[in-house]
Design a protein around this motif. Structure first.
Motif, short mmCIF file in Angstrom:
data_model
loop_
_atom_site.label_atom_id
_atom_site.label_comp_id
_atom_site.label_asym_id
_atom_site.label_seq_id
_atom_site.Cartn_x
_atom_site.Cartn_y
_atom_site.Cartn_z
N ALA A 1 0.83 -1.42 -0.17
CA ALA A 1 -0.29 0.11 -0.16
C ALA A 1 1.34 1.18 0.37
N LEU A 2 1.77 1.40 0.71
CA LEU A 2 2.48 1.96 0.48
C LEU A 2 3.29 2.96 -0.86
N ILE A 3 3.57 2.00 -1.55
CA ILE A 3 4.06 2.00 -3.03
C ILE A 3 2.63 2.71 -3.90
N GLY A 4 2.65 3.73 -4.55
CA GLY A 4 1.88 4.28 -5.22
C GLY A 4 2.87 4.01 -6.87
N LYS A 5 1.79 5.08 -7.90
CA LYS A 5 2.45 5.24 -9.38
C LYS A 5 3.63 6.19 -9.52
N ASP A 6 4.21 6.31 -8.34
CA ASP A 6 4.82 7.54 -8.04
C ASP A 6 5.79 7.73 -7.17
N THR A 7 5.80 6.60 -6.70
CA THR A 7 6.55 6.50 -5.73
C THR A 7 8.73 5.66 -6.20
N TYR A 8 9.60 6.22 -5.66
CA TYR A 8 10.86 5.42 -5.78
C TYR A 8 10.68 4.56 -4.69
N VAL A 9 11.79 3.83 -4.79
CA VAL A 9 12.23 2.31 -4.07
C VAL A 9 13.92 3.72 -3.95
N LEU A 10 14.41 3.23 -2.86
CA LEU A 10 16.40 3.16 -2.73
C LEU A 10 16.43 2.08 -1.87
N CYS A 11 16.81 1.42 -2.88
CA CYS A 11 17.73 -0.20 -1.97
C CYS A 11 19.54 0.50 -1.52
N LEU A 12 19.42 0.16 -0.55
CA LEU A 12 20.92 0.58 0.33
C LEU A 12 21.16 -0.73 1.45
N LEU A 13 21.02 -2.43 -0.02
CA LEU A 13 21.37 -2.77 1.81
C LEU A 13 22.69 -3.67 1.00
N ASN A 14 23.09 -4.33 1.82
CA ASN A 14 24.51 -5.23 0.61
C ASN A 14 24.14 -6.01 0.58
N GLY A 15 24.73 -6.32 -0.40
CA GLY A 15 25.00 -7.96 -1.58
C GLY A 15 24.33 -7.81 -3.48
N ILE A 16 24.02 -8.69 -3.39
CA ILE A 16 24.10 -9.10 -4.95
C ILE A 16 22.58 -9.61 -5.16
#
Length: 328
Positions: free
Chosen positions: A109-124
């Motif tokens: 529900a957080l993710i609308g059509k204009d929502t961006y996700v920034l992933c800063l996790l360790n790993g591949i």
């Protein structure tokens, strides 16, 4: 792309976003606190109930370079997100890699059509999981060299300096990614826009694939590992396996430069630091991200017909230790 409204503070124009920090451990707390202090609208989502309760009552309590600070921000569990009607322009992800699918399924529900996700996790390989939940042109990948540690629910230790490197996954996301750089700059997070973040992700994975798992298995800090006679050979061998697999992914790692980068930590300001995998497994008996670090190299090596005996063994050994310690 969401419109970022200007916010005026003491005659200076500031641009802010509705930011949700997803995963409020040590690093999530650091980013949330620094973004909040810079005037951004920050909401927290975390799955550890004791942590949620402590932050609701007392805010994030931090030893911030020797100064005790506290900041209250709204916080929810993933199960509460839909009912709360939360919206986000930007979701900054600091979950454990093995929590991605389950948690994002709860917070759709957080993710609308204009929502961006920034992933800063360790790993591949996190983009392979996240593309189920967010369009690739709304995905930003990055790494951070900040450090952080939890000392208890809602309590963190934030010492030293660091930086953030990020880049949009698809060309269409570049303008927004550069706006995120501006927001992070205003928060003192020392960001820069990358032209090749995938190289940097693999380079940092080499750091995690050596220091994290070795310190966790040997129960030592970075400096103690560096004082052992076997450390150089271990680092060279593990990095060589990463590099052999990375070539098949279109990334050519400079193995000697990467080795020097990792080895420099043995005598740096963070020499006394226990990496996050040690914090998770040894200190708190939590499951680790090994499957997205050495485990990812082992899986990809099998796919490409490349032998990765060290990464395979390290992955198995960490999983064994998780079972012995009853990690959850």
């Amino acid at each position: 792309m969401p419109t970022i409204s200007p916010r005026y503070d003491e005659g200076k124009e500031m641009f802010t976003l509705k930011i949700t920090v997803l995963g409020v451990g040590g690093m999530g707390s650091r980013f949330a606190l620094m973004l909040h202090q810079a005037g951004n609208d920050v909401t927290l989502v975390d799955g550890w109930q004791a942590n949620v309760d402590a932050i609701r009552q007392n805010g994030i309590q931090a030893n911030f370079n020797g100064k005790q600070v506290a900041a209250k921000m709204p916080i929810y569990t993933p199960a509460e997100v839909a009912q709360a009607g939360l919206q986000a322009d930007l979701i900054v992800v600091f979950l454990k890699s093995n929590q991605l699918t389950a948690t994002f399924s709860q917070v759709r529900a957080l993710i609308g059509k204009d929502t961006y996700v920034l992933c800063l996790l360790n790993g591949i390989g996190h983009e392979d999981v996240l593309e189920e939940f967010v369009a690739k042109d709304h995905l930003i990948l990055g790494i951070t060299m900040w450090t952080a540690g939890m000392t208890g629910p809602g309590q963190v230790e934030l010492l030293g300096d660091g930086e953030v490197e990020l880049q949009n996954f698809e060309p269409a996301g570049k303008d927004f990614a550069q706006q995120v750089v501006d927001i992070f700059q205003g928060a003192g997070l020392n960001p820069h826009y990358s032209e090749n973040v995938k190289y940097s992700i693999w380079r940092k994975a080499c750091v995690n694939g050596t220091l994290n798992c070795l310190c966790a298995l040997l129960d030592c800090n970075i400096g103690e590992l560096g004082k052992t006679a076997e450390a150089p050979a271990l680092l060279h061998t593990i990095i060589a396996e990463f590099a052999a697999v990375a070539v098949k992914e279109g990334i050519k790692l400079d193995t000697e430069e990467v080795y020097q980068h990792v080895a420099a930590t043995f005598t740096a300001d963070i020499a006394d630091h226990y990496p996050s995998m040690h914090q998770d497994l040894v200190q708190h008996h939590r499951r680790t991200e090994i499957g997205f670090i050495n485990g990812a190299v082992a899986r990809k090596g099998q796919k490409y017909g490349i032998a990765t005996p060290y990464c395979t063994l390290l992955t198995q050994m960490v999983h064994v230790k998780e079972q012995l310690l009853g990690a959850k």
